[in-house]
Write an enzyme that holds these catalytic residues in place. Sequence first.
Site, PDB file in Angstrom:
ATOM      1  N   ARG A   1       0.857  -1.305   0.084  1.00  0.00           N
ATOM      2  CA  ARG A   1      -0.106   0.093   0.108  1.00  0.00           C
ATOM      3  C   ARG A   1       0.892   1.354   0.170  1.00  0.00           C
ATOM      4  O   ARG A   1       1.040   2.008  -1.114  1.00  0.00           O
ATOM      5  CB  ARG A   1      -0.896   0.127   1.246  1.00  0.00           C
ATOM      6  CG  ARG A   1      -2.136   0.904   1.273  1.00  0.00           C
ATOM      7  CD  ARG A   1      -1.722   2.428   1.368  1.00  0.00           C
ATOM      8  NE  ARG A   1      -1.331   2.699   2.722  1.00  0.00           N
ATOM      9  CZ  ARG A   1      -0.747   3.938   2.937  1.00  0.00           C
ATOM     10  NH1 ARG A   1      -0.830   4.979   2.177  1.00  0.00           N
ATOM     11  NH2 ARG A   1      -0.248   4.055   4.227  1.00  0.00           N
ATOM     12  N   ASP A   2       1.585   1.336   1.154  1.00  0.00           N
ATOM     13  CA  ASP A   2       2.142   2.886   1.161  1.00  0.00           C
ATOM     14  C   ASP A   2       3.483   2.705   0.223  1.00  0.00           C
ATOM     15  O   ASP A   2       3.754   3.859  -0.364  1.00  0.00           O
ATOM     16  CB  ASP A   2       2.745   3.004   2.745  1.00  0.00           C
ATOM     17  CG  ASP A   2       3.340   4.444   2.894  1.00  0.00           C
ATOM     18  OD1 ASP A   2       2.779   5.298   2.343  1.00  0.00           O
ATOM     19  OD2 ASP A   2       4.282   4.497   3.782  1.00  0.00           O
TER      20      ASP A   2
ATOM     21  N   HIS B   1      10.624   7.179   7.260  1.00  0.00           N
ATOM     22  CA  HIS B   1      11.222   7.204   5.939  1.00  0.00           C
ATOM     23  C   HIS B   1      12.803   7.552   5.667  1.00  0.00           C
ATOM     24  O   HIS B   1      13.221   8.121   6.975  1.00  0.00           O
ATOM     25  CB  HIS B   1      10.434   8.235   5.325  1.00  0.00           C
ATOM     26  CG  HIS B   1       8.939   7.922   4.822  1.00  0.00           C
ATOM     27  ND1 HIS B   1       8.500   8.083   3.644  1.00  0.00           N
ATOM     28  CD2 HIS B   1       8.062   7.314   5.623  1.00  0.00           C
ATOM     29  CE1 HIS B   1       7.277   7.694   3.610  1.00  0.00           C
ATOM     30  NE2 HIS B   1       7.057   7.162   4.771  1.00  0.00           N
TER      31      HIS B   1
ATOM     32  N   CYS C   1       5.174   9.758   0.112  1.00  0.00           N
ATOM     33  CA  CYS C   1       3.885  10.090   0.095  1.00  0.00           C
ATOM     34  C   CYS C   1       3.499  11.128  -0.987  1.00  0.00           C
ATOM     35  O   CYS C   1       4.381  12.025  -1.185  1.00  0.00           O
ATOM     36  CB  CYS C   1       3.611  10.665   1.586  1.00  0.00           C
ATOM     37  SG  CYS C   1       1.948  11.553   2.008  1.00  0.00           S
TER      38      CYS C   1
END
Length: 299
Positions: free
Chosen positions: A11-12, A205, A236
């Site tokens: 997902r991310d 991150h 993101c």
Amino acid sequence: MKVKIVEVGPRDGLQNETEIFTLEQKIEFISLLVKAGHRDIEAGSFVRPDKIPQMADTMDLISKLPKTSSVNFWSLVPNERGFQDAVSCGVKSLAIFTAASETFNEKNINTSVDGSFERFNLFIPEARKKKIKIRGYVSTAFGCPYEGNVAPKSVLSVVRRLLDLGCDEISVGDTIGVATPLQVQKLSKSLLKLVGAKKLALHFHDTRGTALANILSALREGVRIFDSSSGGIGGCPYAPGASGNVATDDLLYMLNGMGFETGIDLQLQIKGTEYVQRILGRKLPSKYFQAALASHGGK
């Protein structure tokens, strides 16, 4: 000593890639992760396909994943509509998200922090009645791309509200990769007092190359849950300059060397990362993965 890893690559990781995986490719990727021993996998999100086209097939994906109680397939849910879609295809583990900075929240989900909780209140009570597991994400906990520094008290305030909402686990994120070990040490102490080690996860991150150092700092304070992404893919869409998540491969290598148990086989993990790299057609950031390929004559 045990450490839980929540794999967020499907997902991310994939949501920030221009290459859109097919449904079959996503299923194969997730299957490789399950074979490696992952028991917490962020599989998809019920968001608007025009905003995040990489996640447009999440409903089909969830319905085709193995129905097993041994793996938590987490799905991101932004609002009541997303929740109803998730329930309709049998989601048992959902994630909600807000931020520690107002501007990022407005850019990301078009509402204030208070507004995000008003949305949560429309469906979280029903989720709890259905005994659905709830994971809460707090973005920009160490810095915001629009506001700069974020006060720890702002982070703790949002975390406390998620606890009051009934979250089973809370993931506190360094969305733009600005955190440093001392900052992580200080915030981890406060978070552990508020949340406890069984419910607290950290999400780093590696934008500035400090993710593993930050995890080491958090480990020393007692944090035992971390999010990571195969090969280090991700980022993101609403955080300019944010690069990928800390690589699961690198994290596993470090944890194994420190004597922590994760239940995940590093060599089988590599197979999942190799599969992703082959589809994306580019070199992934994971240092351990690239070293492993080189030692076997890979490119």
